[in-house]
Design an enzyme around this catalytic site. Structure first.
Site, mmCIF file in Angstrom:
data_model
loop_
_atom_site.group_PDB
_atom_site.id
_atom_site.type_symbol
_atom_site.label_atom_id
_atom_site.label_comp_id
_atom_site.label_asym_id
_atom_site.label_seq_id
_atom_site.Cartn_x
_atom_site.Cartn_y
_atom_site.Cartn_z
ATOM 1 N N GLY A 1 0.784 -1.228 0.000
ATOM 2 C CA GLY A 1 0.000 0.000 0.000
ATOM 3 C C GLY A 1 0.812 1.272 0.000
ATOM 4 N N SER A 2 0.348 2.230 0.738
ATOM 5 C CA SER A 2 0.902 3.574 0.683
ATOM 6 C C SER A 2 2.286 3.713 1.288
ATOM 7 C CB SER A 2 -0.066 4.548 1.348
ATOM 8 O OG SER A 2 -1.245 4.605 0.582
ATOM 9 N N VAL A 3 2.741 2.719 2.035
ATOM 10 C CA VAL A 3 4.105 2.776 2.567
ATOM 11 C C VAL A 3 5.111 2.953 1.438
ATOM 12 C CG1 VAL A 3 5.878 1.242 3.523
ATOM 13 C CG2 VAL A 3 3.758 1.602 4.744
#
Length: 160
Positions: free
Chosen positions: A58-60
């Protein structure tokens, strides 16, 4: 160096403090691997987080992508205000004029107008970003590039 037991305790404390259902962490330092897990991987089933539990990145990864892009900017290898096509000549969404207007900066600051939640189910592989770029030809640029902020997974995928 922190031990696995210490890391597990710290991870559990942080998960509790921030209401995280489950998490895993790993540290690598001078040839030593320290791992920790805590909580549940699936709140519906209660399945625990295990060392081999897969999490969607995801956004990591957006933080890593942005950091690497800015490193290239610092090294003079990437221009923030250059059109994306300067680096990806085949970059083409459904609207050619809007595609041409998208800059590297717009990808970084989520103002490109590219769709935010388009996530095709692509098989893993070293060429996944190349295959993702082929998906663009059918995608609309939903906003005027540079006009407004709108979270965009596709923008960060393009930057990658």
């Amino acid at each position: 160096m922190m031990t696995s037991q210490e890391l597990t305790r710290r991870l559990a404390d942080l998960a509790g403090e921030f209401s995280v259902a489950g998490a895993s962490a790993a540290l690598w330092h001078k040839g030593t691997l320290v791992t920790a897990t805590t909580g549940t991987a699936n709140t519906a089933t209660g399945a625990p987080v295990l060392p081999n539990t897969l999490f969607a990145a995801g956004s990591v990864t957006k933080v890593f992508t942005a950091t690497l892009a800015m490193t290239l900017v610092d090294q003079g290898l990437l221009e923030l205000d250059a059109p994306v096509r300067e680096y990806l000549p085949d970059f083409q969404a459904a609207n050619s004029e809007r595609s041409a207007a998208i800059t590297v900066r717009m990808l970084l600051n989520h103002s490109s107008g590219l769709p935010g939640d388009y996530m095709p189910d692509l098989a893993p592989g070293d060429d996944v970003l190349e295959r993702l770029m082929r998906e663009f030809t059918a995608l609309p640029v939903t906003g005027t590039p540079g006009e407004r902020w709108s979270y965009s997974n596709m923008g960060m995928g393009t930057l990658g």
